[in-house]
Scaffold this active site. Structure first.
Site, PDB file in Angstrom:
ATOM      1  N   CYS A 183       8.676  48.886 -11.610  1.00 52.80           N
ATOM      2  CA  CYS A 183       8.600  47.523 -12.475  1.00 52.80           C
ATOM      3  C   CYS A 183       9.916  47.093 -12.924  1.00 52.80           C
ATOM      4  O   CYS A 183      10.629  47.564 -13.812  1.00 52.80           O
ATOM      5  CB  CYS A 183       7.547  47.720 -13.233  1.00 52.80           C
ATOM      6  SG  CYS A 183       7.434  46.258 -14.343  1.00 52.80           S
ATOM      7  N   LYS A 218      10.895   3.686   2.277  1.00 56.81           N
ATOM      8  CA  LYS A 218      10.837   5.101   2.174  1.00 56.81           C
ATOM      9  C   LYS A 218      11.364   5.439   0.981  1.00 56.81           C
ATOM     10  O   LYS A 218      12.613   5.334   0.330  1.00 56.81           O
ATOM     11  CB  LYS A 218      11.656   5.562   3.279  1.00 56.81           C
ATOM     12  CG  LYS A 218      11.208   5.311   4.755  1.00 56.81           C
ATOM     13  CD  LYS A 218       9.811   6.477   4.792  1.00 56.81           C
ATOM     14  CE  LYS A 218       9.285   6.386   6.150  1.00 56.81           C
ATOM     15  NZ  LYS A 218       9.926   7.192   7.006  1.00 56.81           N
ATOM     16  N   ASP A 238       1.066  10.430   3.762  1.00 59.20           N
ATOM     17  CA  ASP A 238       1.910  11.388   4.378  1.00 59.20           C
ATOM     18  C   ASP A 238       1.017  12.251   5.325  1.00 59.20           C
ATOM     19  O   ASP A 238       0.728  13.296   5.076  1.00 59.20           O
ATOM     20  CB  ASP A 238       3.133  12.009   3.919  1.00 59.20           C
ATOM     21  CG  ASP A 238       4.316  12.644   4.615  1.00 59.20           C
ATOM     22  OD1 ASP A 238       3.727  12.504   5.954  1.00 59.20           O
ATOM     23  OD2 ASP A 238       5.002  13.476   4.263  1.00 59.20           O
ATOM     24  N   TYR A 263      -6.373   2.025   6.696  1.00 60.42           N
ATOM     25  CA  TYR A 263      -5.263   0.910   6.264  1.00 60.42           C
ATOM     26  C   TYR A 263      -5.245  -0.343   7.248  1.00 60.42           C
ATOM     27  O   TYR A 263      -4.522  -1.128   7.051  1.00 60.42           O
ATOM     28  CB  TYR A 263      -3.928   1.326   6.011  1.00 60.42           C
ATOM     29  CG  TYR A 263      -3.440   2.391   7.270  1.00 60.42           C
ATOM     30  CD1 TYR A 263      -3.223   1.504   8.617  1.00 60.42           C
ATOM     31  CD2 TYR A 263      -3.085   3.696   7.123  1.00 60.42           C
ATOM     32  CE1 TYR A 263      -2.585   2.490   9.722  1.00 60.42           C
ATOM     33  CE2 TYR A 263      -2.584   4.336   8.197  1.00 60.42           C
ATOM     34  CZ  TYR A 263      -2.324   3.698   9.448  1.00 60.42           C
ATOM     35  OH  TYR A 263      -2.034   4.328  10.510  1.00 60.42           O
ATOM     36  N   CYS A 321       2.675  46.557 -10.563  1.00 59.11           N
ATOM     37  CA  CYS A 321       3.055  47.621 -11.561  1.00 59.11           C
ATOM     38  C   CYS A 321       2.124  48.491 -12.024  1.00 59.11           C
ATOM     39  O   CYS A 321       1.155  48.013 -12.218  1.00 59.11           O
ATOM     40  CB  CYS A 321       3.749  46.786 -12.652  1.00 59.11           C
ATOM     41  SG  CYS A 321       4.239  47.834 -14.171  1.00 59.11           S
ATOM     42  N   CYS A 363       8.995  47.311 -17.051  1.00 59.14           N
ATOM     43  CA  CYS A 363       8.795  48.457 -17.772  1.00 59.14           C
ATOM     44  C   CYS A 363       9.414  49.821 -17.157  1.00 59.14           C
ATOM     45  O   CYS A 363       9.049  50.925 -17.714  1.00 59.14           O
ATOM     46  CB  CYS A 363       7.443  48.514 -18.101  1.00 59.14           C
ATOM     47  SG  CYS A 363       6.280  48.976 -16.719  1.00 59.14           S
ATOM     48  N   CYS A 415       3.196  47.985 -20.057  1.00 63.47           N
ATOM     49  CA  CYS A 415       4.191  47.190 -19.429  1.00 63.47           C
ATOM     50  C   CYS A 415       4.187  45.868 -20.279  1.00 63.47           C
ATOM     51  O   CYS A 415       3.140  44.986 -20.306  1.00 63.47           O
ATOM     52  CB  CYS A 415       3.838  46.902 -18.111  1.00 63.47           C
ATOM     53  SG  CYS A 415       5.043  45.797 -17.444  1.00 63.47           S
ATOM     54  N   LYS A 461       2.278   4.670   1.503  1.00 59.61           N
ATOM     55  CA  LYS A 461       2.295   5.068   2.885  1.00 59.61           C
ATOM     56  C   LYS A 461       1.923   6.631   2.910  1.00 59.61           C
ATOM     57  O   LYS A 461       2.574   7.397   2.363  1.00 59.61           O
ATOM     58  CB  LYS A 461       3.630   4.909   3.466  1.00 59.61           C
ATOM     59  CG  LYS A 461       3.863   5.290   4.867  1.00 59.61           C
ATOM     60  CD  LYS A 461       5.035   4.868   5.517  1.00 59.61           C
ATOM     61  CE  LYS A 461       5.267   5.149   7.101  1.00 59.61           C
ATOM     62  NZ  LYS A 461       5.355   6.621   7.234  1.00 59.61           N
ATOM     63  N   GLU A 494       1.087  -1.050   0.014  1.00 59.48           N
ATOM     64  CA  GLU A 494       0.038  -0.107  -0.157  1.00 59.48           C
ATOM     65  C   GLU A 494       0.773   1.249   0.114  1.00 59.48           C
ATOM     66  O   GLU A 494       2.158   1.223   0.394  1.00 59.48           O
ATOM     67  CB  GLU A 494      -0.840   0.060   1.380  1.00 59.48           C
ATOM     68  CG  GLU A 494      -1.589  -1.108   1.635  1.00 59.48           C
ATOM     69  CD  GLU A 494      -2.104  -1.216   2.875  1.00 59.48           C
ATOM     70  OE1 GLU A 494      -2.035  -0.502   3.784  1.00 59.48           O
ATOM     71  OE2 GLU A 494      -2.476  -2.525   3.238  1.00 59.48           O
TER      72      GLU A 494
HETATM   73  S1  IVH Z   1       0.198   0.123   8.927  1.00 55.93           S
HETATM   74  C1  IVH Z   1       1.767  -1.823  12.622  1.00 55.93           C
HETATM   75  N1  IVH Z   1      -0.487   1.181   6.580  1.00 55.93           N
HETATM   76  O1  IVH Z   1       2.842   4.832   9.125  1.00 55.93           O
HETATM   77  C2  IVH Z   1       1.381  -1.110  11.422  1.00 55.93           C
HETATM   78  N2  IVH Z   1       0.613   2.605   8.431  1.00 55.93           N
HETATM   79  O2  IVH Z   1       5.333   4.254  10.952  1.00 55.93           O
HETATM   80  C3  IVH Z   1       0.495   0.012  11.715  1.00 55.93           C
HETATM   81  N3  IVH Z   1       0.866   4.792   7.554  1.00 55.93           N
HETATM   82  O3  IVH Z   1       1.858   5.861  12.159  1.00 55.93           O
HETATM   83  C4  IVH Z   1       0.899   0.718  10.395  1.00 55.93           C
HETATM   84  N4  IVH Z   1       0.135   4.647   5.457  1.00 55.93           N
HETATM   85  O4  IVH Z   1       0.207   6.778  10.339  1.00 55.93           O
HETATM   86  C5  IVH Z   1       0.158   1.326   7.905  1.00 55.93           C
HETATM   87  N5  IVH Z   1      -0.684   1.893   4.448  1.00 55.93           N
HETATM   88  C6  IVH Z   1      -0.455   2.275   5.690  1.00 55.93           C
HETATM   89  C7  IVH Z   1       0.038   3.365   6.087  1.00 55.93           C
HETATM   90  C8  IVH Z   1       0.482   3.670   7.324  1.00 55.93           C
HETATM   91  C9  IVH Z   1       0.474   5.632   6.378  1.00 55.93           C
HETATM   92  C10 IVH Z   1       1.577   5.594   8.764  1.00 55.93           C
HETATM   93  C11 IVH Z   1       0.678   5.339   9.817  1.00 55.93           C
HETATM   94  C12 IVH Z   1       1.699   5.192  10.953  1.00 55.93           C
HETATM   95  C13 IVH Z   1       2.974   5.047  10.396  1.00 55.93           C
HETATM   96  C14 IVH Z   1       3.812   3.644  10.676  1.00 55.93           C
END
Ligand code: IVH
Length: 694
Positions: free
Chosen positions: A416, A322, A122, A230, A434, A419, A440, A120, A118
């Site tokens: 400006c 990451k 942010d 998730y 301007c 011009c 201009c 991750k 999946e």
């Molecule tokens: S699973 C025990 N799935 O990542 C595992 N976490 O470092 C539980 N996060 O604080 C996390 N997308 O906020 C999982 N698809 C995803 C995620 C996800 C973002 C974040 C989550 C958590 C951090 C884990």
């Protein structure tokens, strides 16, 4: 307790269902079926039914997402199951090592092991608790053991079901997921903040965090937060037969209960599958409308997950891969000022080139002088640059500890840079501009680019580079000059062969015939976007009528407030603008007649309010018909309201009208009057203004 008529109850149920469905289509399926305006109309209708019959107002009603009274502080919540963190992998070798570790521990063949992969997201992790299908608590992750109770804020998110869909769900369960903000929502929020002089957020994550921790849930309700699930954490199960189904299967359950799950989720096999997923997602990353900082790889089987267990704070069955950071530091070498279409000076940072999220960044926007002041940034500083997806690279901070002794302040130029005209900063505006107007060249170029753009006159083949060249050679000074260009002369330009010169002349010829709405948009009146231009065209029907309209008449148009009305009014009173418009018509620019042109508007200057449910038409239709007669249609009743149309189950607005002594008519009377007004408006209809199409 008053008896609620069966029909009203049924209507409320239907509206409730329609609104829930709309949320599901929009947030879970990414497939909106109704427009925002339609959603709002349904919501307003339900609100007015609930105002009339408060018993209809259940806690899971879609009207209950507007926020509640501000809290003093957030209560602490202890998570029944701790919210853990994840170990990280930074390259393919570390992913391969993870797969091998898992396979060794399970004593199985790593190549056939299934992993659920999946993105991750942010944002911030939250845990939602559902009892008997209803959301009872939502909390932040906090330190993993205890978090904060932000239920009131989370209830305002339309992507979080207040009541789950379907019937097959555990009596008590917890859904975990990420609260985040899309780039589009983030930029709109910051644009609004900048206009109001409020705090600007550095990135979508900070904006999401700040919004989620708002003590006033009415403010949180206005923030574009979304939720993506998730993980299902089951606490008690009486109805689901197989709570041990694989993680990916449980994600499908969540979707069927009304939660958004990532559309990018995929189940793959072995090391190869995992690595391929991470690479594929990495390529998609920049095209997404939200930030991801990696991928999460999970062993799909729950039985295997249990066997693998945990080490200290992280599960052995999952890992986060990451991606390179979207923020980097570099030196701010200089700041230059760019001049926009209406003369706005925008400071642009010239950076020591740096690679951010896979792209070399040498320029970044600084928005305006207020932003520069807020950041406290100086030329020569080490700055933090952020780039995500299609977002324009931004400077989000200064590393003050690394400030050299030789930095310089950034100053707004007095003249400006293009011009040389004096710059000015108008009262109440953050931007300096301007004062040169179309004198201009920078403003001229931008104005021409706007004029030729796809949603304006849509002149095929007239790109930005070509416009720059035409202005620099002084072949084109005004939009009308474009139509005086000859193919022979154009062919002299570098890179413009005879054939494309001919094509361009043909495209210009074709673009001469346009619509009034496009023309109004194209002439570039400040703050008149495409939608406002269309309303103006519909309302006034001719350029003549629009150019002569008073401030009051302009304000009577849908979407036009006092500021925009003033811009329009001022625009048409500038002799050079009048000349430009005449010149354009002189070279043969024409448009279709607009239906209402020349029609008398019996309701001009009047404000009407529609409330309750109409039998014979939707409220939007009623509104459109009133507007076509010149009326302004408002959502609230005041002393100035000319009349209120009260449909079935009209609520507080009806009451207010009666208190203020405003005339109230029912649907039958409304239909009779409409018929009368509409015939008056078409019988005397004058021929559409011929002066518009010379
Ligand atoms: S699973 C025990 N799935 O990542 C595992 N976490 O470092 C539980 N996060 O604080 C996390 N997308 O906020 C999982 N698809 C995803 C995620 C996800 C973002 C974040 C989550 C958590 C951090 C884990």
């Amino acid at each position: 307790m008053s008896q609620i008529p069966q029909a009203v109850r049924e209507r409320a149920d239907t509206l409730h269902q329609q609104l829930d469905d709309a949320n599901y289509q929009y947030y879970v399926e990414d497939d909106p079926r109704i427009t925002d305006a339609e959603y709002d109309a349904l919501l307003r209708e339900l609100q007015s039914l609930e105002a009339e019959h408060p018993e209809l107002k259940t806690p899971d009603s879609p009207t209950q997402r507007v926020g509640a009274a501000p809290a003093e502080r957030f209560e602490e919540v202890t998570h029944a199951v701790p919210m853990l963190s994840l170990d990280n992998a930074f390259d393919d070798a570390e992913l391969a090592a993870f797969v091998k570790r898992v396979a060794d521990k399970l004593e199985c063949d790593g190549d056939t092991l299934a992993f659920c992969c999946e993105p991750k997201l942010d944002g911030l992790a939250v845990a939602l608790v559902y009892e008997n299908g209803r959301l009872v608590q939502g909390a932040t992750r906090g330190d993993g053991r205890t978090g904060e109770d932000v239920t009131l804020n989370l209830r305002t998110l339309r992507s979080i079901p207040l009541k789950v869909m379907g019937k097959e769900y555990p009596d008590l369960f917890e859904v975990r997921g990420e609260v985040y903000m899309r780039h589009s929502g983030f930029e709109a929020l910051n644009a609004r903040a900048r206009e109001n002089g409020d705090k600007v957020f550095a990135n979508p994550r900070n904006a999401a965090a700040g919004s989620l921790r708002q003590l006033d849930s009415k403010i949180a309700a206005q923030r574009p937060l979304e939720f993506c699930a998730y993980q299902l954490v089951s606490r008690e199960n009486k109805s689901l037969a197989n709570i041990d189904a694989p993680h990916s299967e449980q994600m499908k359950w969540l979707k069927s209960w009304g939660f958004r799950i990532s559309p990018l989720l995929d189940v793959v096999k072995g090391e190869r599958g995992v690595i391929d997923f991470c690479h594929r997602l990495g390529e998609q990353r920049n095209g997404l409308d939200y930030d991801i900082d990696g991928a999460v790889i999970k062993v799909d089987s729950l039985r295997d997950q249990r066997e693998l267990g945990f080490v200290s704070r992280a599960p052995r069955w999952a890992i986060a891969y990451k991606y390179p950071a979207q923020e980097q530091t570099t030196t701010l070498n200089d700041v230059v000022f760019q001049v926009g279409r209406v003369g706005t000076l925008t400071p642009v940072a010239k950076l020591e080139p740096v690679r951010v999220a896979g792209v070399t960044v040498a320029n970044a926007t600084l928005h305006n002088m207020d932003e520069i002041e807020r950041l406290g940034v100086r030329i020569g500083d080490t700055v933090i640059v952020r780039r995500a997806g299609d977002v324009i690279p931004q400077i989000v901070g200064v590393v003050e500890s690394q400030r050299p002794a030789t930095t310089r302040a950034i100053e707004m130029p007095e003249h400006c840079p293009v011009c040389g005209s004096q710059t000015e900063r108008l009262e109440g505006e953050v931007a300096a501009r301007c004062s040169g107007g179309l004198f201009c060249p920078a403003q001229r170029k931008e104005a021409l680019k706007h004029f030729a753009s796809r949603r304006a006159l849509d002149i095929d083949g007239l790109g930005e580079k070509l416009i720059d060249l035409l202005v620099e050679r002084e072949w084109v000074k005004t939009p009308a000059d474009l139509f005086r260009l000859e193919a022979e002369r154009l062919a002299e330009l570098p890179r413009l062969a005879e054939k494309s010169a001919n094509n361009l002349v043909n495209a210009l010829e074709a673009a001469k015939h346009t619509t009034l709405a496009r023309f109004i948009y194209a002439i570039g009146i400040r703050e008149v976007g495409e939608a406002t231009a269309a309303s103006l065209a519909r309302h006034f029907g001719s350029l003549q009528a629009l150019s002569e309209a008073s401030l009051e008449a302009l304000e009577a148009v849908e979407d036009v407030g006092p500021v925009v009305a003033r811009h329009i009014h001022t625009f048409f009173r500038q002799p050079h603008n009048q000349e430009t418009l005449e010149d354009l018509q002189g070279v043969g620019v024409t448009w279709e007649e607009v239906e209402i042109a020349g029609r008398p508007q019996p309701l001009a200057g009047q404000t009407w309010v529609l409330t309750g449910t109409l039998e014979s038409m939707t409220r939007d239709d009623g509104k459109a018909r009133l507007q076509a007669l010149g009326a302004k249609v408002s959502g609230s009743v005041s002393k100035k309201t000319a009349g209120v149309v009260a449909g079935e189950a009209a609520g507080s607005k009806l009451e207010k009208a009666q208190n203020l002594g405003v005339e109230v008519i029912d649907e039958r009377e409304f239909l009779q009057r409409l018929a009368h007004w509409e015939s008056a408006s078409s019988e005397d209809a004058q021929p559409t203004a011929p002066e518009d199409t010379p």
